[in-house]
Design an enzyme around this catalytic site. Structure first.
Site, PDB file in Angstrom:
ATOM      1  N   SER A 181       0.841  -1.205   0.000  1.00  0.00           N
ATOM      2  CA  SER A 181       0.000   0.000   0.000  1.00  0.00           C
ATOM      3  C   SER A 181       0.870   1.246   0.000  1.00  0.00           C
ATOM      4  O   SER A 181       1.582   1.529   0.976  1.00  0.00           O
ATOM      5  CB  SER A 181      -0.904   0.010   1.233  1.00  0.00           C
ATOM      6  OG  SER A 181      -1.467   1.308   1.366  1.00  0.00           O
ATOM      7  N   MET A 222     -12.405   3.925  -1.485  1.00  0.00           N
ATOM      8  CA  MET A 222     -13.140   4.239  -0.250  1.00  0.00           C
ATOM      9  C   MET A 222     -13.813   5.575  -0.494  1.00  0.00           C
ATOM     10  O   MET A 222     -13.420   6.612   0.064  1.00  0.00           O
ATOM     11  CB  MET A 222     -12.161   4.285   0.936  1.00  0.00           C
ATOM     12  CG  MET A 222     -11.669   2.909   1.349  1.00  0.00           C
ATOM     13  SD  MET A 222     -10.129   2.950   2.283  1.00  0.00           S
ATOM     14  CE  MET A 222      -8.943   2.990   0.940  1.00  0.00           C
ATOM     15  N   MET A 269     -11.606  -6.102   5.076  1.00  0.00           N
ATOM     16  CA  MET A 269     -10.937  -5.053   5.860  1.00  0.00           C
ATOM     17  C   MET A 269     -10.681  -5.596   7.257  1.00  0.00           C
ATOM     18  O   MET A 269     -11.602  -6.061   7.933  1.00  0.00           O
ATOM     19  CB  MET A 269     -11.799  -3.794   5.949  1.00  0.00           C
ATOM     20  CG  MET A 269     -11.838  -2.931   4.703  1.00  0.00           C
ATOM     21  SD  MET A 269     -10.232  -2.544   3.967  1.00  0.00           S
ATOM     22  CE  MET A 269      -9.453  -1.559   5.252  1.00  0.00           C
ATOM     23  N   HIS A 305      -1.007  -1.427  -4.337  1.00  0.00           N
ATOM     24  CA  HIS A 305      -2.321  -1.163  -3.741  1.00  0.00           C
ATOM     25  C   HIS A 305      -2.472   0.349  -3.549  1.00  0.00           C
ATOM     26  O   HIS A 305      -1.675   0.983  -2.856  1.00  0.00           O
ATOM     27  CB  HIS A 305      -2.430  -1.907  -2.411  1.00  0.00           C
ATOM     28  CG  HIS A 305      -3.764  -1.809  -1.744  1.00  0.00           C
ATOM     29  ND1 HIS A 305      -4.837  -2.616  -2.080  1.00  0.00           N
ATOM     30  CD2 HIS A 305      -4.217  -0.998  -0.761  1.00  0.00           C
ATOM     31  CE1 HIS A 305      -5.879  -2.309  -1.324  1.00  0.00           C
ATOM     32  NE2 HIS A 305      -5.534  -1.315  -0.514  1.00  0.00           N
ATOM     33  N   HIS A 354      -8.283   0.597  -4.437  1.00  0.00           N
ATOM     34  CA  HIS A 354      -9.265   0.355  -3.373  1.00  0.00           C
ATOM     35  C   HIS A 354     -10.032   1.655  -3.170  1.00  0.00           C
ATOM     36  O   HIS A 354      -9.502   2.612  -2.615  1.00  0.00           O
ATOM     37  CB  HIS A 354      -8.490  -0.081  -2.116  1.00  0.00           C
ATOM     38  CG  HIS A 354      -9.321  -0.234  -0.894  1.00  0.00           C
ATOM     39  ND1 HIS A 354      -8.774  -0.375   0.371  1.00  0.00           N
ATOM     40  CD2 HIS A 354     -10.673  -0.277  -0.720  1.00  0.00           C
ATOM     41  CE1 HIS A 354      -9.754  -0.486   1.263  1.00  0.00           C
ATOM     42  NE2 HIS A 354     -10.906  -0.424   0.632  1.00  0.00           N
ATOM     43  N   ASP A 392      -6.666  -6.475   4.317  1.00  0.00           N
ATOM     44  CA  ASP A 392      -6.106  -5.115   4.324  1.00  0.00           C
ATOM     45  C   ASP A 392      -6.298  -4.453   5.684  1.00  0.00           C
ATOM     46  O   ASP A 392      -7.428  -4.288   6.141  1.00  0.00           O
ATOM     47  CB  ASP A 392      -6.842  -4.315   3.231  1.00  0.00           C
ATOM     48  CG  ASP A 392      -6.311  -2.909   3.048  1.00  0.00           C
ATOM     49  OD1 ASP A 392      -5.324  -2.531   3.687  1.00  0.00           O
ATOM     50  OD2 ASP A 392      -6.914  -2.182   2.224  1.00  0.00           O
ATOM     51  N   MET A 404      -9.307   7.708  -1.152  1.00  0.00           N
ATOM     52  CA  MET A 404     -10.229   8.161  -0.093  1.00  0.00           C
ATOM     53  C   MET A 404     -10.732   9.558  -0.417  1.00  0.00           C
ATOM     54  O   MET A 404      -9.971  10.401  -0.905  1.00  0.00           O
ATOM     55  CB  MET A 404      -9.500   8.196   1.252  1.00  0.00           C
ATOM     56  CG  MET A 404      -8.814   6.896   1.624  1.00  0.00           C
ATOM     57  SD  MET A 404      -8.153   6.960   3.299  1.00  0.00           S
ATOM     58  CE  MET A 404      -7.199   5.438   3.350  1.00  0.00           C
ATOM     59  N   GLY A 428      -1.550   2.105   9.424  1.00  0.00           N
ATOM     60  CA  GLY A 428      -0.932   1.982  10.744  1.00  0.00           C
ATOM     61  C   GLY A 428      -1.872   1.648  11.887  1.00  0.00           C
ATOM     62  O   GLY A 428      -1.518   1.843  13.047  1.00  0.00           O
ATOM     63  N   ASP A 487      -4.828   3.320  -2.262  1.00  0.00           N
ATOM     64  CA  ASP A 487      -5.957   3.627  -1.385  1.00  0.00           C
ATOM     65  C   ASP A 487      -6.561   4.982  -1.741  1.00  0.00           C
ATOM     66  O   ASP A 487      -5.973   6.023  -1.467  1.00  0.00           O
ATOM     67  CB  ASP A 487      -5.494   3.632   0.072  1.00  0.00           C
ATOM     68  CG  ASP A 487      -5.267   2.235   0.587  1.00  0.00           C
ATOM     69  OD1 ASP A 487      -6.189   1.410   0.463  1.00  0.00           O
ATOM     70  OD2 ASP A 487      -4.166   1.959   1.105  1.00  0.00           O
TER      71      ASP A 487
HETATM   72  C1  DX5 Z   1      -6.820   1.600   5.206  1.00  0.00           C
HETATM   73  C2  DX5 Z   1      -6.263   1.219   3.844  1.00  0.00           C
HETATM   74  C3  DX5 Z   1      -5.106   0.312   3.912  1.00  0.00           C
HETATM   75  C4  DX5 Z   1      -3.888   0.849   4.597  1.00  0.00           C
HETATM   76  C5  DX5 Z   1      -3.159  -0.301   5.220  1.00  0.00           C
HETATM   77  O1  DX5 Z   1      -8.008   2.286   5.044  1.00  0.00           O
HETATM   78  O2  DX5 Z   1      -7.258   0.599   3.065  1.00  0.00           O
HETATM   79  O3  DX5 Z   1      -4.756  -0.180   2.613  1.00  0.00           O
HETATM   80  O4  DX5 Z   1      -3.014   1.542   3.757  1.00  0.00           O
HETATM   81  O5  DX5 Z   1      -2.155   0.191   6.005  1.00  0.00           O
HETATM   82  P1  DX5 Z   1      -1.403  -0.679   7.083  1.00  0.00           P
HETATM   83  O6  DX5 Z   1      -0.787  -1.830   6.376  1.00  0.00           O
HETATM   84  O7  DX5 Z   1      -0.408   0.289   7.618  1.00  0.00           O
HETATM   85  O8  DX5 Z   1      -2.429  -1.101   8.098  1.00  0.00           O
HETATM   86 ZN    ZN Z   2      -6.624  -0.450   1.121  1.00  0.00          ZN
END
Ligand code: DX5
Ligand code: ZN
Length: 226
Positions: free
Chosen positions: A7, A67, A136, A32, A65, A174, A36, A144, A34
């Site tokens: 990610s 969101m 998820m 990956h 992904h 994830d 948002m 993190g 993300d």
């Molecule tokens: C969270 C994201 C994840 C995130 C994972 O909403 O969808 O993909 O980047 O991060 P780590 O691996 O740090 O939990």
């Molecule tokens: Zn993700």
């Protein structure tokens, strides 16, 4: 086959191309991304222009992904930008069947994502349409966070359904997937492993990815058969 979908949310955004190359050297095989929007989740990240910018710097598949609210409106933009896979949150889709078809019609692999509080049963009708299901293992919005242990049983449930229904979708996980949690998700049946903060670290990304994959592959039930 166990794959690391790293990610880039945890990468150094000022050097994305280098960060991707380093994670790939460590064995990562999927990027990956993300996405948002500040509405579906309480955070804003990147959209199609960033996908377009990283498309020429790597041959790895780009796994977006989403969101976001109203993912349908943006599917063609992600396809044009060069996305290979799109995962939509079931909670954001009023007509999930249509949305998944829309992704496929735009030439991408379709996946569906479930938040930790969404029952797996919600998905049963669309399972034959998806390339992957993303479980998820944190509430989406930030990297993190701490892995939610219930996720292991949820992955195992999806693996059981896959056998019962005679399907072959992949199971992606994830959130909080790291050296200390990855073996349990792999044993339960996950094979697309998203990891951000466990991988990206200045000067250590490549070794982190290698170690993570070693732990994951050692836990793979398929590797025990040989
Ligand atoms: C969270 C994201 C994840 C995130 C994972 O909403 O969808 O993909 O980047 O991060 P780590 O691996 O740090 O939990
Ligand atoms: Zn993700």
């Amino acid at each position: 086959m166990i794959e690391l979908a790293f990610s880039i949310l945890a990468a150094d955004f000022a050097h994305l191309a280098d960060e991707i190359a380093t994670a790939e050297r460590g064995g990562g095989t999927i990027v990956h991304v993300d996405v948002m929007d500040g509405h579906f989740v309480p955070n804003i990240t990147f959209g199609p222009p960033v996908v377009k910018a990283i498309r020429p710097v790597t041959k790895l598949p780009l796994d977006c992904h989403l969101m976001i609210e109203d993912p349908d409106a943006f599917i063609p933009d992600f396809a044009k930008a060069g996305a290979d896979m799109i995962s939509v949150q079931i909670e954001a889709c009023r007509h999930l069947n249509r949305t998944l078809q829309h992704i496929t019609d735009n030439g991408m692999l379709a996946g569906v994502v479930l938040n930790p509080a969404t029952p797996i049963e919600m998905l049963v009708e669309v399972l034959p349409m998806v390339h992957h299901v993303l479980v998820m293992s944190v509430n989406p919005g930030f990297g993190g966070q701490k892995f939610l242990p219930r996720s292991v049983a949820r992955i195992a449930h999806l693996a059981r359904l896959r056998t019962e229904m005679g399907l072959n979708y992949r199971i992606e996980v994830d959130g909080g997937v790291a050296d200390d949690t990855v073996a349990s998700v792999v044993q339960a049946g996950a094979d697309m492993l998203v990891a951000g903060s466990a991988i990206f670290e200045p000067g250590k990304t490549e070794e982190n990815a290698k170690r993570f994959l070693e732990i994951a592959r050692a836990a793979d039930p398929a590797s025990l058969i040989a």
